[in-house]
Enzyme design. Structure first.
Site, PDB file in Angstrom:
ATOM      1  CD  GLU A  95      -2.266   1.189   2.937  1.00 21.23           C
ATOM      2  OE1 GLU A  95      -3.113   2.072   3.211  1.00 21.23           O
ATOM      3  OE2 GLU A  95      -1.899   0.306   3.747  1.00 21.23           O
ATOM      4  CG  ASP A 197      16.152  -0.434  11.164  1.00 23.38           C
ATOM      5  OD1 ASP A 197      16.902   0.253  11.880  1.00 23.38           O
ATOM      6  OD2 ASP A 197      16.315  -0.551   9.929  1.00 23.38           O
TER       7      ASP A 197
END
Length: 294
Positions: A95, A197
């Site tokens: 998306e 991360d």
């Protein structure tokens, strides 16, 4: 048939809705991947990452990570559509979320804390993935100290040795690894679902101001690792940390352990980019050792 047309066909097959390409444009993909946005005639758009064909498994792991972060429904995450290899390129299609809306630090802190409340009994994940382009080992473990020593610091240390890291850096990290239990004498972290991360470039807001996280390196582990990385490269503001703590208070020992967790990322940056990250890693390791001796 062009690469972009082939990718459009993959979207049609994966989504079950016909996607006719209107336009494509380059997008910021960081230093690891190429990236583009595919715009359809029906108004839909998709974000595409591209790399060498042998890195297809990296994209497969990222797609699973996006699903793992999005499934709890606590914070917005791009929905993965499909991944594979075409025209000699590996790809991941997801998306497309237009970013850059007004930041809502309070919402981000609350939502991240709620995401971290989704826990598993063990640390790790059902598959390995990558941190940047470095392999990240996620072998399940019941013992967080063992997991962090062997699969985080130990793995990066081995790569640093192969990269020709200096003796003093290697010795400092080895000593720290031997001293790890001292940082967990009265703290037993739960295995939260983690982004893995979460530096400043991997979170933003959508057009409506909803927090969005992306580019994950997912596994289950101590939630403090995610919070610590928000302080490493482009920290969040006070409202973020206040909202996080109001939702799930951090442990009193976080102020020391955050350096232990960020050492993993600094070592990874040394292994990826070299330069001054060696000295920065060594100084941080020695500061942590001083905490143990103190």
């Amino acid at each position: 048939m062009t690469l972009w047309q082939n990718l459009s066909n993959q979207i049609t097959q994966a989504s079950g809705e016909s996607f006719t390409l209107k336009n494509y444009r380059g997008a910021g993909g960081g230093c690891i991947n190429e990236a583009a946005v595919l715009e359809g005639k029906d108004g839909r758009s998709f974000f595409v990452k591209l790399n060498r064909p042998e890195l297809e498994d990296m994209f497969a792991a990222e797609a699973e990570g996006l699903h793992a972060l999005g499934e709890p429904g606590e914070i917005r995450v791009p929905t993965p559509v499909c991944h594979g290899i075409t025209d000699g390129r590996s790809y991941l299609i997801m998306e497309h979320i237009p970013l850059g809306g007004p930041r809502n630090s309070q919402a981000f802190g609350e939502q991240l804390a709620r995401l971290h409340q989704h826990i598993q009994p063990r640390h790790g994940w059902h598959r390995d993935n990558t941190i940047g382009s470095t392999p990240q080992i996620n072998t399940w473990s019941d013992d967080w100290v063992h997991f962090w020593r062997e699969h985080r610091l130990g793995y990066q240390l081995g790569r640093a040795r192969d990269q020709g890291a200096g003796r003093t850096l290697l010795e400092a990290v080895e000593q720290l690894m031997a001293s790890l239990p001292a940082f967990f004498t009265d703290y037993r972290p739960q295995a939260s679902v983690l982004h893995g991360d979460l530096w400043g470039g991997n979170h933003d807001s959508d057009a409506q101001g909803n927090p969005v996280i992306f580019d994950p390196a997912v596994y289950y582990g101590d939630r403090e690792t995610d919070v610590a990385m928000t302080e490493l490269f482009g920290g969040c503001d006070r409202d973020f940390y206040a909202a996080y703590d109001a939702t799930w208070q951090r442990d009193a020992g976080y102020g020391v352990r955050k350096d232990l967790y960020n050492l993993y990322h600094l070592l990874n940056h040394f292994n990826l980019f070299g330069g001054g990250y060696a000295g920065q890693s060594e100084r941080l390791a020695r500061r942590l050792l001083a905490e143990v001796k103190g």
